[in-house]
Design an enzyme around this catalytic site. Structure first.
Site, mmCIF file in Angstrom:
data_model
loop_
_atom_site.group_PDB
_atom_site.id
_atom_site.type_symbol
_atom_site.label_atom_id
_atom_site.label_comp_id
_atom_site.label_asym_id
_atom_site.label_seq_id
_atom_site.Cartn_x
_atom_site.Cartn_y
_atom_site.Cartn_z
ATOM 1 N N HIS A 156 72.996 -36.725 42.972
ATOM 2 C CA HIS A 156 71.653 -36.464 43.496
ATOM 3 C C HIS A 156 71.602 -35.053 44.093
ATOM 4 C CE1 HIS A 156 68.615 -39.488 43.099
ATOM 5 N NE2 HIS A 156 67.999 -39.136 44.217
ATOM 6 N N ASP B 211 64.884 -33.297 46.300
ATOM 7 C CA ASP B 211 63.904 -34.209 45.709
ATOM 8 C C ASP B 211 63.778 -33.869 44.222
ATOM 9 O OD1 ASP B 211 62.076 -36.258 45.602
ATOM 10 O OD2 ASP B 211 60.370 -35.021 46.228
ATOM 11 N N GLY B 212 63.234 -34.796 43.443
ATOM 12 C CA GLY B 212 63.008 -34.553 42.013
ATOM 13 C C GLY B 212 64.172 -34.945 41.127
ATOM 14 N N ASN B 213 65.215 -35.562 41.689
ATOM 15 C CA ASN B 213 66.412 -35.883 40.897
ATOM 16 C C ASN B 213 66.148 -36.917 39.802
ATOM 17 O OD1 ASN B 213 68.715 -34.421 42.431
ATOM 18 N ND2 ASN B 213 67.569 -35.454 44.044
ATOM 19 N N GLY B 214 65.353 -37.940 40.125
ATOM 20 C CA GLY B 214 65.058 -38.968 39.125
ATOM 21 C C GLY B 214 64.322 -38.400 37.934
ATOM 22 N N LEU C 13 64.176 -35.259 37.048
ATOM 23 C CA LEU C 13 65.021 -34.287 36.360
ATOM 24 C C LEU C 13 66.083 -34.989 35.507
ATOM 25 C CD1 LEU C 13 65.616 -31.332 35.854
ATOM 26 C CD2 LEU C 13 67.079 -31.313 37.872
ATOM 27 N N SER C 14 66.588 -36.135 35.956
ATOM 28 C CA SER C 14 67.598 -36.855 35.172
ATOM 29 C C SER C 14 67.015 -37.311 33.837
ATOM 30 C CB SER C 14 68.120 -38.064 35.951
ATOM 31 O OG SER C 14 67.186 -39.120 35.981
ATOM 32 N N ARG C 15 65.735 -37.719 33.834
ATOM 33 C CA ARG C 15 65.120 -38.160 32.584
ATOM 34 C C ARG C 15 64.790 -36.973 31.682
ATOM 35 N NH1 ARG C 15 63.798 -41.789 36.558
ATOM 36 N NH2 ARG C 15 61.900 -40.755 37.280
#
Length: 348
Positions: free
Chosen positions: A197, A201-204, A206-208
């Site tokens: 992580h 913020d924005g990790n979810g 960005l992961s997709r």
């Protein structure tokens, strides 16, 4: 460093990889669809991907609202956080679709993608493109945006740069030597990225985005035409559960990769099956279209947009006949009508 030594390749994993790779090969033929078909599939999938990925993180915008927002991106001013997130996600997706082949997998580019992702987010300006400075954790949200609580404790700010460097070095080496299948490498990169992580913020989201990027880099060129994010949104509880089950073992001597890899491959299977259905439907629709309608579609695709007068000039067909064909193409959502009266024009 990612510990892949404990990875067990089960019969189901082999079967899923084989099915996905078979479609990857078949797409070379399926991908020869008419340009207007591909353009339509890509537009729908992009809207679904942006809508789903932002809703997974708590956004409340529907796909219809996302579509309306994307049609007015030139306004460059987005009043709500949901709108800002959609605009940023769209910017990054368009960049990847156009330039993924030229973008290397590196920390620098991941940070640039993060900066673009949060480009319009006013409250995030201070940490765009930089690793976190404060501890963060993974939170889950239900369909109403209400927090379901902490899912996973992530890497500390001190650990983050070291673990990100290790992750990128491992992934680059793994993709190069090809000891593991690229789908397995991609799954492992994503679960480790989310365990770190790295950004405030924005990790979810960005992961997709990174998932799409890595799949495109690995030759899965059908990905832009079917939304993986939509599949994940519809199995959100399974998504968080699989992440939690694998992430909870990553520091063990023998991590348990199975929960996440199986979820990931099953999601890819569902993504490609949805695309198969859509392609079949598109082909049936094309077979049912009159020759003049096909001619109109091909002309507007090549021009980008056209008026009734433009179509009459090119086809030499009767104006009223052209109007009827255009009305049918609009009603079946193959064309979009813009403007009113004499200023009306049509786009794919």
């Amino acid at each position: 460093m990612v510990n892949s030594a404990s990875l067990i390749i089960s019969p189901e994993i082999l079967s899923l990889i084989a099915e996905i790779d078979e479609f990857k090969g078949a797409w070379r033929a399926l991908g020869q669809l008419a340009p207007e078909q591909l353009s339509s599939l890509k537009k729908v999938a992009t809207i679904e991907s942006i809508g789903s990925s932002t809703r997974i993180e708590g956004s409340k915008l529907t796909d219809k609202q996302v579509e309306e927002l994307l049609s007015n991106l030139e306004i460059q001013k987005f009043t709500t956080r949901d709108e800002q997130e959609v605009a940023g996600y769209s910017t990054v997706m368009n960049l990847l679709f156009q330039s993924y082949a030229e973008i290397p997998l590196s920390e620098n580019y991941i940070q640039q993608l993060h900066s673009l992702l949060l480009k319009h987010s006013e409250k995030d300006y201070w940490h765009r493109g930089t690793y976190k400075k404060s501890p963060n954790h993974v939170e889950a949200f239900d369909s109403t945006g209400k927090s379901l609580g902490v899912v996973f404790e992530t890497a500390s700010p001190f650990e983050t740069p070291i673990r990100m460097q290790d992750l990128i070095e491992w992934a680059t080496h793994a993709y190069t030597i090809k000891d593991l299948h690229p789908l397995l490498i991609t799954a492992m990169v994503i679960v480790e990225f989310l365990a770190i992580h790295p950004f405030q913020d924005g990790n979810g989201r960005l992961s997709r985005i990174l998932t799409t990027f890595l799949l495109l880099k690995a030759g899965y060129h059908y990905v832009p035409y079917s939304s993986l994010e939509s599949v994940i949104e519809q199995s959100k509880e399974g998504y968080y559960l699989a992440l939690r089950q694998t992430q909870g073992t990553l520091k063990n001597e023998r991590p348990d990769w199975q929960p996440w890899i199986l979820f990931f491959l099953r999601a890819l299977q569902q993504q490609k099956r949805r695309l198969e259905v859509k392609v079949e439907k598109e082909n049936l629709l094309l077979m049912q279209l009159p020759e003049l309608s096909l001619q109109i579609l091909q002309f507007i695709e090549s021009r980008g947009k056209a008026t009734i007068g433009d179509v009459v000039t090119v086809t030499n067909a009767n104006r009223n006949t052209i109007k009827k064909h255009l009305e049918t193409l609009v009603s079946t959502k193959r064309l979009q009508k813009n403007g009113i009266g004499k200023g009306t024009w049509y786009t794919i």
